[in-house]
Each structure stands twice: as C-alpha cells, then as structure tokens.
Design a protein around this motif. Structure first.
Motif, PDB file in Angstrom:
ATOM      1  N   ASN A 150     -24.688  47.869  72.304  1.00  0.00           N
ATOM      2  CA  ASN A 150     -25.218  46.634  72.864  1.00  0.00           C
ATOM      3  C   ASN A 150     -25.714  45.717  71.761  1.00  0.00           C
ATOM      4  O   ASN A 150     -26.569  46.097  70.966  1.00  0.00           O
ATOM      5  CB  ASN A 150     -26.366  46.933  73.833  1.00  0.00           C
ATOM      6  CG  ASN A 150     -25.875  47.550  75.121  1.00  0.00           C
ATOM      7  OD1 ASN A 150     -24.761  47.271  75.555  1.00  0.00           O
ATOM      8  ND2 ASN A 150     -26.690  48.397  75.721  1.00  0.00           N
ATOM      9  N   SER A 151     -25.182  44.544  71.685  1.00  0.00           N
ATOM     10  CA  SER A 151     -25.586  43.419  70.831  1.00  0.00           C
ATOM     11  C   SER A 151     -25.342  43.617  69.340  1.00  0.00           C
ATOM     12  O   SER A 151     -25.070  42.653  68.635  1.00  0.00           O
ATOM     13  CB  SER A 151     -27.053  43.037  71.065  1.00  0.00           C
ATOM     14  OG  SER A 151     -27.935  43.966  70.507  1.00  0.00           O
ATOM     15  N   LYS A 152     -25.424  44.861  68.818  1.00  0.00           N
ATOM     16  CA  LYS A 152     -25.221  45.067  67.383  1.00  0.00           C
ATOM     17  C   LYS A 152     -24.294  46.248  67.123  1.00  0.00           C
ATOM     18  O   LYS A 152     -24.442  47.307  67.729  1.00  0.00           O
ATOM     19  CB  LYS A 152     -26.552  45.311  66.668  1.00  0.00           C
ATOM     20  CG  LYS A 152     -27.383  44.071  66.429  1.00  0.00           C
ATOM     21  CD  LYS A 152     -28.588  44.389  65.562  1.00  0.00           C
ATOM     22  CE  LYS A 152     -29.414  43.129  65.308  1.00  0.00           C
ATOM     23  NZ  LYS A 152     -30.581  43.404  64.435  1.00  0.00           N
ATOM     24  N   SER A 153     -23.362  46.037  66.204  1.00  0.00           N
ATOM     25  CA  SER A 153     -22.525  47.123  65.696  1.00  0.00           C
ATOM     26  C   SER A 153     -22.420  46.976  64.185  1.00  0.00           C
ATOM     27  O   SER A 153     -22.647  45.887  63.639  1.00  0.00           O
ATOM     28  CB  SER A 153     -21.123  47.091  66.318  1.00  0.00           C
ATOM     29  OG  SER A 153     -21.133  47.581  67.630  1.00  0.00           O
ATOM     30  N   TYR A 154     -22.049  48.067  63.542  1.00  0.00           N
ATOM     31  CA  TYR A 154     -21.993  48.080  62.084  1.00  0.00           C
ATOM     32  C   TYR A 154     -20.706  48.759  61.627  1.00  0.00           C
ATOM     33  O   TYR A 154     -20.184  49.648  62.299  1.00  0.00           O
ATOM     34  CB  TYR A 154     -23.191  48.836  61.500  1.00  0.00           C
ATOM     35  CG  TYR A 154     -24.524  48.299  61.943  1.00  0.00           C
ATOM     36  CD1 TYR A 154     -25.208  47.371  61.174  1.00  0.00           C
ATOM     37  CD2 TYR A 154     -25.085  48.709  63.152  1.00  0.00           C
ATOM     38  CE1 TYR A 154     -26.433  46.868  61.586  1.00  0.00           C
ATOM     39  CE2 TYR A 154     -26.305  48.211  63.571  1.00  0.00           C
ATOM     40  CZ  TYR A 154     -26.974  47.294  62.789  1.00  0.00           C
ATOM     41  OH  TYR A 154     -28.177  46.795  63.205  1.00  0.00           O
ATOM     42  N   MET A 155     -20.228  48.330  60.479  1.00  0.00           N
ATOM     43  CA  MET A 155     -19.076  48.968  59.867  1.00  0.00           C
ATOM     44  C   MET A 155     -19.381  49.176  58.394  1.00  0.00           C
ATOM     45  O   MET A 155     -19.985  48.301  57.758  1.00  0.00           O
ATOM     46  CB  MET A 155     -17.824  48.113  60.015  1.00  0.00           C
ATOM     47  CG  MET A 155     -16.552  48.825  59.569  1.00  0.00           C
ATOM     48  SD  MET A 155     -15.133  47.718  59.560  1.00  0.00           S
ATOM     49  CE  MET A 155     -15.497  46.753  58.106  1.00  0.00           C
ATOM     50  N   PHE A 156     -18.994  50.339  57.880  1.00  0.00           N
ATOM     51  CA  PHE A 156     -19.255  50.565  56.464  1.00  0.00           C
ATOM     52  C   PHE A 156     -18.124  51.351  55.818  1.00  0.00           C
ATOM     53  O   PHE A 156     -17.365  52.066  56.473  1.00  0.00           O
ATOM     54  CB  PHE A 156     -20.600  51.269  56.257  1.00  0.00           C
ATOM     55  CG  PHE A 156     -20.554  52.771  56.377  1.00  0.00           C
ATOM     56  CD1 PHE A 156     -20.630  53.571  55.252  1.00  0.00           C
ATOM     57  CD2 PHE A 156     -20.455  53.382  57.614  1.00  0.00           C
ATOM     58  CE1 PHE A 156     -20.601  54.948  55.360  1.00  0.00           C
ATOM     59  CE2 PHE A 156     -20.427  54.758  57.731  1.00  0.00           C
ATOM     60  CZ  PHE A 156     -20.505  55.544  56.598  1.00  0.00           C
ATOM     61  N   TYR A 157     -18.041  51.174  54.513  1.00  0.00           N
ATOM     62  CA  TYR A 157     -17.121  51.933  53.669  1.00  0.00           C
ATOM     63  C   TYR A 157     -17.918  52.412  52.467  1.00  0.00           C
ATOM     64  O   TYR A 157     -18.647  51.636  51.841  1.00  0.00           O
ATOM     65  CB  TYR A 157     -15.954  51.063  53.204  1.00  0.00           C
ATOM     66  CG  TYR A 157     -15.131  51.713  52.109  1.00  0.00           C
ATOM     67  CD1 TYR A 157     -14.190  52.686  52.411  1.00  0.00           C
ATOM     68  CD2 TYR A 157     -15.318  51.366  50.768  1.00  0.00           C
ATOM     69  CE1 TYR A 157     -13.450  53.300  51.409  1.00  0.00           C
ATOM     70  CE2 TYR A 157     -14.578  51.973  49.762  1.00  0.00           C
ATOM     71  CZ  TYR A 157     -13.652  52.943  50.090  1.00  0.00           C
ATOM     72  OH  TYR A 157     -12.926  53.556  49.096  1.00  0.00           O
ATOM     73  N   PHE A 158     -17.808  53.698  52.157  1.00  0.00           N
ATOM     74  CA  PHE A 158     -18.572  54.289  51.065  1.00  0.00           C
ATOM     75  C   PHE A 158     -17.604  55.105  50.220  1.00  0.00           C
ATOM     76  O   PHE A 158     -17.141  56.166  50.629  1.00  0.00           O
ATOM     77  CB  PHE A 158     -19.666  55.183  51.645  1.00  0.00           C
ATOM     78  CG  PHE A 158     -20.823  55.446  50.723  1.00  0.00           C
ATOM     79  CD1 PHE A 158     -20.857  54.937  49.433  1.00  0.00           C
ATOM     80  CD2 PHE A 158     -21.899  56.206  51.153  1.00  0.00           C
ATOM     81  CE1 PHE A 158     -21.928  55.176  48.594  1.00  0.00           C
ATOM     82  CE2 PHE A 158     -22.983  56.452  50.325  1.00  0.00           C
ATOM     83  CZ  PHE A 158     -22.997  55.936  49.044  1.00  0.00           C
ATOM     84  N   GLY A 159     -17.275  54.597  49.029  1.00  0.00           N
ATOM     85  CA  GLY A 159     -16.299  55.272  48.182  1.00  0.00           C
ATOM     86  C   GLY A 159     -16.688  56.681  47.805  1.00  0.00           C
ATOM     87  O   GLY A 159     -15.828  57.532  47.565  1.00  0.00           O
ATOM     88  N   LYS A 160     -17.991  56.968  47.771  1.00  0.00           N
ATOM     89  CA  LYS A 160     -18.468  58.294  47.380  1.00  0.00           C
ATOM     90  C   LYS A 160     -18.020  59.380  48.359  1.00  0.00           C
ATOM     91  O   LYS A 160     -17.959  60.561  48.009  1.00  0.00           O
ATOM     92  CB  LYS A 160     -19.994  58.284  47.279  1.00  0.00           C
ATOM     93  CG  LYS A 160     -20.593  59.571  46.740  1.00  0.00           C
ATOM     94  CD  LYS A 160     -22.108  59.553  46.784  1.00  0.00           C
ATOM     95  CE  LYS A 160     -22.682  58.591  45.779  1.00  0.00           C
ATOM     96  NZ  LYS A 160     -24.164  58.685  45.699  1.00  0.00           N
ATOM     97  N   GLN A 161     -17.698  58.999  49.589  1.00  0.00           N
ATOM     98  CA  GLN A 161     -17.311  59.988  50.592  1.00  0.00           C
ATOM     99  C   GLN A 161     -15.851  60.416  50.468  1.00  0.00           C
ATOM    100  O   GLN A 161     -15.402  61.285  51.205  1.00  0.00           O
ATOM    101  CB  GLN A 161     -17.563  59.428  51.995  1.00  0.00           C
ATOM    102  CG  GLN A 161     -19.039  59.255  52.308  1.00  0.00           C
ATOM    103  CD  GLN A 161     -19.256  58.633  53.667  1.00  0.00           C
ATOM    104  OE1 GLN A 161     -18.520  57.741  54.079  1.00  0.00           O
ATOM    105  NE2 GLN A 161     -20.262  59.096  54.369  1.00  0.00           N
TER     106      GLN A 161
END
Length: 573
Positions: A150-161
């Motif tokens: 609801n109202s907020k979502s996030y996306m991320f990329y982390f090269g360390k993984q």
C-alpha cells in the motif's frame, strides 16, 4: 545518557541516543578512538524491517558546553554526545564513509559501525538518520518475483549479494492506478557498472554516468510519473560496491506493484528467504526459554548451526549454571568452546520449531553446565514457496522452492507410491537438505534421483537422520519419489530447490493404499561373522575346481598336437 523520543526497539548503551525526527530514526554516539565503548553506533529496526540510511554527520559542541574530546570523550555528560539541533557545528560525512556505512547497513535489520577517528578533528559526536522499511515491500531487481504494498514499494540491487561472473539482463515493471513519485534511497554505481543502468537513469532524467566516479546519489526526490513503467539493466556484471536502492510512493496512497523478471542467477538472501541468528544466555531458569520467530507469512527452517558455547577462563569472567549479567558471556567470540546439540536435542528442537512462524525452545539443561549461551541459526522462508509433497501441486518460475514431507500426516497402515518432478530452464539446480529423518522401515523407499545423483545416502537398520543443511548441485530433470512408502509418523523431509533461472516443480499427489507387509526395508547386517566351516568348504571346492580346469586344458593341448602331427603325415611333408 540522554534520550529524546526513544525507540522501543533501539539498543541502548553508553552515550547511545535514539531519536525520531520527522519520520526518521536517528542515533547519536560519541566521536573518539574506536577502542572506546562509547563510539560505536548501532542502527536497528524491528522484526520484518530493514535499514535505509539517510544521512551521516559529525557534530561539534560549543566551547561553553565544556565537552572533552578524543580519548576522554566517554567521560563527558550525555549532552556532549547527542545531536540536539541547537548550538552545534555540523559537517557532512565524506562520500567514501557514507558508502562504507551503506555497504554495512543497507537492507540489514541491524548494524554496528566503527567510525574512523582522526585526532586532528575536534568533533564530539556522530549522528545517523535512517528509515526502517518493511522488508515485504522491497523487491530485489535480481529476483523473479512480485511485491505489492500500500502506497510505498521499494526496489534494490546489491552487487555484494552476487557470486557469479555473468553479464546479465534484468527488468522490473511498476504498476499503480495513480501517479507515482520516485526517490533515491541510495545509489552508488561504479564507472564500469553505470552504463548498464543508463536506460533507467535516462528514463527518470537522472545524470549521465561519470567516467571517473560513476553515479552517486543519496536520499533525494527524482521524478513524478504515470505507470506502467519498466526499469531495466543490460550486461550487468557483479561488483561489490554497487547499490541501487529506490522508493516508489503513491501520493493518492494507492497500491503499488513491482514485478521483476529475474536475472537468471543465484542470489544469497535476496529472494524471500532471510537468515537469522539468535544468541542468548543459557545456564539458569530465568534464561531457559529462547524464542525463535519469523515475520508474518514466513516459517522457520532450521540449519545446522545450533550449538552450546561458553568461556570460563577469560575476561570478563563468565559463570556457569547461571544467567550471566555480562552480555559478552552470552554471545560467540573466537576461541569459545562449542558443542553441537545432540540427536535427541535436535529432534526436540525440530519438532518444536520446524515450519512454525515462532516457537519457544527450552533446551535440556546439564548440571553442572559447561556452557554460557546457545546460538541458533535459522532461515525464515515464505509460506507461499513451501510445497507439501503429499499434495497435488505445481509451481513455476520461483527462484527458490521448499518441499516437505511429514509422516505425521499419514494414516497408519498405509503406503504411498508417488513423487515430484523438478525441472528448470537451467541445466542444473541447487539442492539443500534442511532435514531428512527416516524410520528404518521407510528409509529405502525414498529416492531423489537425476542423471548424476542418487540420494539419500546412508540408510541403515537404524534409519537415517540428517540435520545438516548441505548444498548439492544436481542436473535436471530431478525426481523425488516415494516407492511403496509405509507410514511412519517420525519421518520428515525438508529440502530447498533453487535456480536463478527459476524452478519448475510438479507433484502429482499421494493417495494412500493399504500397506503390503512385504515392502518393509531389509538391510544386511554388517556385523554378521562368516561361518569358518563354510569358509573351509568353499576353499576346498575352489581348489578342486582349479585342478579339474588345469586337467581339461592339458587334454585339449594334447589332442591338438596329435591332430597336427597326423595332418603333417597326410600331406607328405
């Protein structure tokens, strides 16, 4: 210590101050040599939340505050080490230090930092502001999955993984019924990586890549846009320093859905499964109950690292048979004496906690005890990716799938003849065993096979018990089969199947039939001693057979020579 608008989940220590400022959480600590106990800030969020660091600053108090500095800073009053927003000189931390903080804290539930100290700088405190974000609203660019919030979502990329060396192509599509605002939480792309994100950067009118510094952007508004919109990367190689961490916000508070295609690579801890470590005191009644828990919608899957630990002849002195008041006595340090749970303890722990959202472990107490703490390592896995092998189910495209078989769901006096087929667009998948616990009567009736794999190994007249999580790379197709499997309530199988390109799993269901007593497993007894008389007879028979064989060969040779001689005479030579 001075606390303003405290956070219940914060860890308090000497001159550690937590605040809430306009929706941000903040933590202040003294600035001084890293060896001092008052100079290491801890950022912490609640269960099911992850850290997103916003800012980091140094602070210097006014001369009228009479605050010491350097090696004497821990003797100061709490005000000297607290961010108060008045009468203070502040300086923003360097991009390199912020990058280090982001590397240590991004997407973690908690982190403790060692801030480099320079004696020539007359600072008195450091201050970090950060958000705690619901982990369920965050989707990794690398995972083939969908998250809706609801109202907020996030996306991320982390090269360390990443641990691969591939150049991958990935994309995520964002959907919402209203305008969406995009902000950067933190972005650091190396000059080599930045071109892979160029189409996404251009889509949101962000700066182009710099040949020297790549692209760096801290917490900041980016753009308003009307979905749907696609964010994509091309030829993306793994580099540990790279972070791409963005937020999407609906001003009308409408749901936002982010769907990612996945990058076709195996990712550690980024696609729904999270790892947890609980280290807690052991040795007295007041610390005899230990709670393991996952967030809502996740279940506990225990791994191999469950052990007792303790130290007795070190500083601080750790006491046995009591709940130690010294916190260091209740967590692992190098050189500790460790002892794993025995089989009975593991059986009890698995029966109590496996596939529960939370559980209370009450380990057996040994008196006199020789341990001061217990360490539990476990995974929290999404309920939506757990498949019961007894049911008729199928899934497609999951990066990780967890399969289980529980003998306690079976009807007494029955047998099953069924299985699950596993395939993948990749040529191999990774198999991890959380638990295989089989009764002697049923152990031989479980098989896990592929063109290069035949498991399980080690079935004996005592059955089979494996509590260790071990990874095996197997080719596909891979099949898990129950061949006339009899019902035994203690039987349990828990596996993880994973592939960055997705796993296809199809279980046909397991109807139960009346048991045939002839299908019970039978194992040769390795302790049986051969009969000496039988051995003597066998040896004698072998000798006689050899003599007869030699006699026959001699006869054949004699006949051949006689025939050859006759032929020579007949030809007139």
């Amino acid at each position: 210590m001075m606390v303003t608008d405290t956070i219940s989940k914060c860890v308090f220590g000497l001159f550690l101050v937590c605040t809430v400022v306009q929706g941000l959480k903040g933590v202040s600590t003294c600035y001084g040599p890293t060896s001092l106990p008052c100079t290491s800030p801890t950022l912490i969020c609640g269960d099911g939340e992850v850290i997103s660091v916003a800012t980091g600053i140094y602070g210097q108090k006014a001369a009228s505050d009479n605050c010491p500095s350097g090696g004497n800073i821990c003797t100061a009053n709490a005000t000297c080490c607290t961010f108060l927003k008045t009468k203070e000189l502040r300086e923003k931390m360097s991009p390199e230090l912020i990058k280090s903080v982001q590397q240590n804290c991004t997407y973690q539930q908690s982190c403790t930092l060692n801030i480099p100290y320079t004696s020539s700088q007359d600072y008195h405190f450091t201050y970090f502001s950060y958000h705690c974000i619901e982990a369920a609203a965050v989707l990794s660019l690398m995972c083939k999955d969908t998250v809706s919030a609801n109202s907020k979502s996030y996306m991320f990329y982390f090269g360390k993984q990443r641990s691969d060396k591939l150049a991958v192509n990935c994309s995520c599509e964002l959907q919402s019924s209203s305008d969406v605002t995009m902000s950067t939480r933190y972005v650091h792309l190396s000059p080599q990586t930045c071109p892979s994100f160029q189409s996404t950067l251009s889509r949101f009118n962000l700066s182009t890549c710099n040949a020297t510094h790549g692209f760096v952007r801290e917490y900041k508004f980016v753009d308003h846009f009307l979905p749907p919109v696609v964010l994509s990367v091309e030829n993306l190689l793994a580099r540990d320093d790279d972070i791409f961490w963005v937020e999407f916000y609906s001003r009308e508070r409408k749901p936002i859905t982010v769907s990612c295609s996945g990058c076709g690579i195996d990712i550690q801890g980024a696609c729904g499964r999270t790892s947890h470590v609980l280290q807690t005191c052991y040795g007295g009644e007041m610390c005899s109950e230990h709670e393991l828990k996952c967030k809502e919608g996740q279940n506990i899957a225990l791994t191999s690292s469950v052990y007792f630990g303790g130290r007795s002849y070190r500083s601080p002195v750790c006491e046995y048979a009591t709940c130690n008041s010294v916190s260091r006595c209740c967590s692992f340090e190098g050189g500790d004496a460790l002892r794993t749970f025995n089989e009975d303890e593991l059986n009890t722990l698995y029966d109590t906690c496996l596939f529960k959202e939370s559980c209370t472990s009450i380990p057996q107490y040994r008196n006199p005890g020789n341990s001061t703490y217990i360490s539990y390592k476990y995974d929290c896995i999404p309920e939506s990716s757990i498949i019961d092998m007894m049911e008729e189910e199928s899934v497609s495209g999951f990066t990780e799938v967890f399969v289980k078989y529980s003998g306690n769901r079976r009807s007494n006096g029955t047998t099953i003849n069924c299985g699950c087929e596993v395939t993948s667009p990749a040529s191999t998948i990774t198999l991890a065993v959380y638990q295989i616990r089989m009764h002697p009567d049923s152990c031989c009736q479980l098989s896990m096979t592929s063109p290069d794999t035949n498991l399980p190994e080690g079935c004996t007249k005592h059955g089979l018990k494996q509590f260790r999580s071990r990874n095996v790379v197997v080719t596909v197709p891979f099949r898990i089969s129950f061949s006339k499997m009899v019902a035994r309530p203690e039987d349990s199988v828990v596996l993880r199947l994973s592939s960055g390109k997705g796993v296809e799993l199809n279980c046909g269901g397991c109807p139960e039939y009346a048991v045939d007593p002839r299908v019970i497993c039978d194992y040769p007894d390795p302790t049986t001693t051969p009969d000496p008389d039988n051995d003597t007879a066998a040896i004698a028979a072998g000798v006689m057979g050899s003599l007869v064989f030699i006699f026959l060969i001699a006869c054949i040779v004699w006949m051949c020579k006689k025939k050859k001689k006759k032929k020579i005479n007949d030809d007139g030579f």
